[in-house]
Design a protein around this motif. Structure first.
Motif, PDB file in Angstrom:
ATOM      1  N   SER A  35       0.842  -1.192   0.000  1.00 26.43           N
ATOM      2  CA  SER A  35       0.000   0.000   0.000  1.00 26.43           C
ATOM      3  C   SER A  35       0.881   1.246   0.000  1.00 26.43           C
ATOM      4  N   ARG A  93       0.940   5.708  -0.480  1.00 31.01           N
ATOM      5  CA  ARG A  93       0.157   6.943  -0.423  1.00 31.01           C
ATOM      6  C   ARG A  93       0.250   7.684  -1.751  1.00 31.01           C
ATOM      7  N   GLU A 134       0.121  10.880  -4.037  1.00 33.70           N
ATOM      8  CA  GLU A 134       0.404  12.297  -3.820  1.00 33.70           C
ATOM      9  C   GLU A 134      -0.829  13.154  -4.102  1.00 33.70           C
ATOM     10  N   THR A 147      -4.092  12.564  -3.856  1.00 36.47           N
ATOM     11  CA  THR A 147      -5.243  12.493  -2.945  1.00 36.47           C
ATOM     12  C   THR A 147      -4.867  12.271  -1.491  1.00 36.47           C
ATOM     13  N   GLY A 148      -3.647  11.804  -1.232  1.00 34.04           N
ATOM     14  CA  GLY A 148      -3.253  11.462   0.134  1.00 34.04           C
ATOM     15  C   GLY A 148      -3.804  10.123   0.589  1.00 34.04           C
ATOM     16  N   MET A 149      -4.549   9.429  -0.283  1.00 31.69           N
ATOM     17  CA  MET A 149      -5.136   8.136   0.068  1.00 31.69           C
ATOM     18  C   MET A 149      -4.125   7.014  -0.165  1.00 31.69           C
ATOM     19  N   TRP A 150      -4.314   5.927   0.589  1.00 32.72           N
ATOM     20  CA  TRP A 150      -3.426   4.769   0.465  1.00 32.72           C
ATOM     21  C   TRP A 150      -4.053   3.767  -0.497  1.00 32.72           C
ATOM     22  N   LYS A 151      -3.292   3.365  -1.517  1.00 28.74           N
ATOM     23  CA  LYS A 151      -3.785   2.446  -2.534  1.00 28.74           C
ATOM     24  C   LYS A 151      -2.749   1.363  -2.817  1.00 28.74           C
ATOM     25  N   ASP A 154       6.095   7.212   2.231  1.00 31.72           N
ATOM     26  CA  ASP A 154       4.844   6.982   1.496  1.00 31.72           C
ATOM     27  C   ASP A 154       4.486   5.506   1.390  1.00 31.72           C
ATOM     28  N   ASN A 199       3.553   1.724   3.112  1.00 30.07           N
ATOM     29  CA  ASN A 199       3.019   1.012   4.272  1.00 30.07           C
ATOM     30  C   ASN A 199       3.677  -0.371   4.311  1.00 30.07           C
ATOM     31  N   THR A 201      -4.938  -1.043   5.404  1.00 30.29           N
ATOM     32  CA  THR A 201      -5.327  -0.059   4.396  1.00 30.29           C
ATOM     33  C   THR A 201      -5.929  -0.696   3.149  1.00 30.29           C
TER      34      THR A 201
END
Length: 402
Positions: A23, A25, A27, A29-33, A68, A70, A98
């Motif tokens: 996972s 982050r 840049e 959106t700041g969301m973890w994908k 950035d 996980n 996440t």
């Protein structure tokens, strides 16, 4: 034996390697994908990781740092050594905080052999615009090592720095693309470029467009193509907005590649490029279709254009008073719009306007579709004015030089 991927906790990002999935982050959106690590490099003593976010367009691929990442759930590639795996907290699987279970189960088994080309250009400067590229383009390696590649907005020559560009601009005599101006209305002009006669310009254009078109492969062999460059005019000259290309000899395709440069997107220029390709087809007394397959964004643009063009024809038809039906065939629609028959049928099906009635297929124009169409037409939009086009089709013979 379960086929589900096994996730491990990494004590250190130093254990990561190309092909790992974890996972990351984003840049934007700041969301973890979930993402794959495609490449790793060290700059200034700090490791950086080039990642591709799964189920997202490659334009979002980017370099990230350890902060950035996980490390609580890492899936190593199949060819990872057993010793490397044992470094990951004694191979103890852990729950990923996440990623959902559904996301975890859908992650593909990624091979490093499947990794695509990595973005190699950080920035380009074109005229007054500094643009971040989306994809890889084969600019010379020494250029790609620079923080920014500088392009002459008139001839598209690329240089290493602003000083080199300034020296070039003193010598560059162009203030518009090196071809014949075939259309002008207000500040918008189109220039026709022969890929053989203006080979250097065409190749530079292909290098530039490859930064923003993932599937584009053309670069060296531009001879069989014509390029139609859209520009906007001001006191300094004709500034490139976008272009489309087409093969000189093609029975079906009236467009090979189309691009609106990022600073000019969402302003209606893409539709104008597509419309011109069909206006040229009308001049040739042909029907046309873009080269397939289309990208997702390309398909959306074409569906919008096809829908509007076809509904314009249907709504303008006269109705029989007694039978209240449109007296027009699919062939007629194709002839009036210059849109290929297969694309007409595809669009009618997408709009759910084809119905099966009394053992035959008919076109049924629904009131809500008409209402939406007229509402969209009432909005200001750029259109090609055929009276401003000065262009005569050329006869290209495959047996002679282009």
């Amino acid at each position: 034996m379960s086929n589900k991927p096994t996730f491990f906790f990494c004590k250190s990002a130093a254990q990561l390697e190309e092909g790992c999935t974890l996972s990351v982050r984003m840049e934007a959106t700041g969301m973890w994908k979930p993402a794959d690590i495609l490449s790793i490099k060290t700059e200034g003593g700090k490791r950086q990781y080039y990642v591709h976010f799964l189920h997202f367009d490659k334009r979002l691929d980017d370099w990230v740092v350890e902060e950035d990442l996980n490390l609580s759930s890492v899936r190593f590639p199949r060819n990872c050594s057993t010793a490397k795996r044992k470094l990951a907290d004694e191979d103890l699987p852990v729950a990923n905080e996440t990623m959902t279970r559904s996301q975890q189960s859908q992650l593909p088994q990624k091979s490093v052999d499947e990794i695509n080309a990595i973005k190699n250009v950080q920035w380009i400067e074109l005229g007054k615009h500094r643009i971040k590229p989306w994809y890889f383009s084969p600019y010379p390696q020494e250029m790609c090592a620079q923080p920014c590649i500088y392009l002459c907005e008139w001839c598209l020559k690329y240089v290493m720095n602003a000083t080199c560009l300034a020296r070039h601009l003193v010598k560059c005599n162009l203030r518009h693309p090196p071809g014949e101006e075939i259309y002008r209305k207000d500040t918008i002009s189109f220039f026709e470029i022969d890929g053989r006669r203006s080979r250097t310009y065409a190749q530079n254009l292909c290098l530039l467009s490859k930064l923003f078109l993932d599937e584009k492969t053309l670069y060296h062999d531009t001879d069989p193509f014509l390029f139609y460059i859209m520009t906007v005019f001001d006191s300094r000259g004709f500034h490139i907005v976008g272009y489309f290309s087409k093969e000189k000899i093609s029975d079906e395709n009236n467009l090979a590649c189309v691009l609106t440069l990022p600073p000019y997107q969402r302003l209606g220029y893409g539709r104008l490029l597509i419309e011109l390709s069909y206006v040229l087809s009308k001049c040739e007394r042909k029907t046309g279709s873009p080269e397939k397959p289309l990208s997702d964004l390309g398909l959306l643009s074409y569906r919008s254009f096809w829908s509007q063009a076809i509904l314009d024809v249907l709504i303008n038809q006269k109705y029989h008073d007694s039978e209240n039906k449109i007296t027009i065939s699919i062939n007629d629609i194709s002839e009036k719009t210059s849109i290929n028959i297969d694309d007409v049928i595809f669009t009618l099906k997408e709009l759910e306007l084809i119905m099966y009635y009394k053992s035959r297929h008919i076109v049924c124009v629904k009131s809500d579709v008409v209402k939406n169409h007229l509402k969209n037409k009432s909005k200001p939009q750029l259109r090609i004015d055929a009276s401003c086009l000065h262009w005569v089709p050329k006869e290209w013979n495959s047996s002679k030089k282009h």
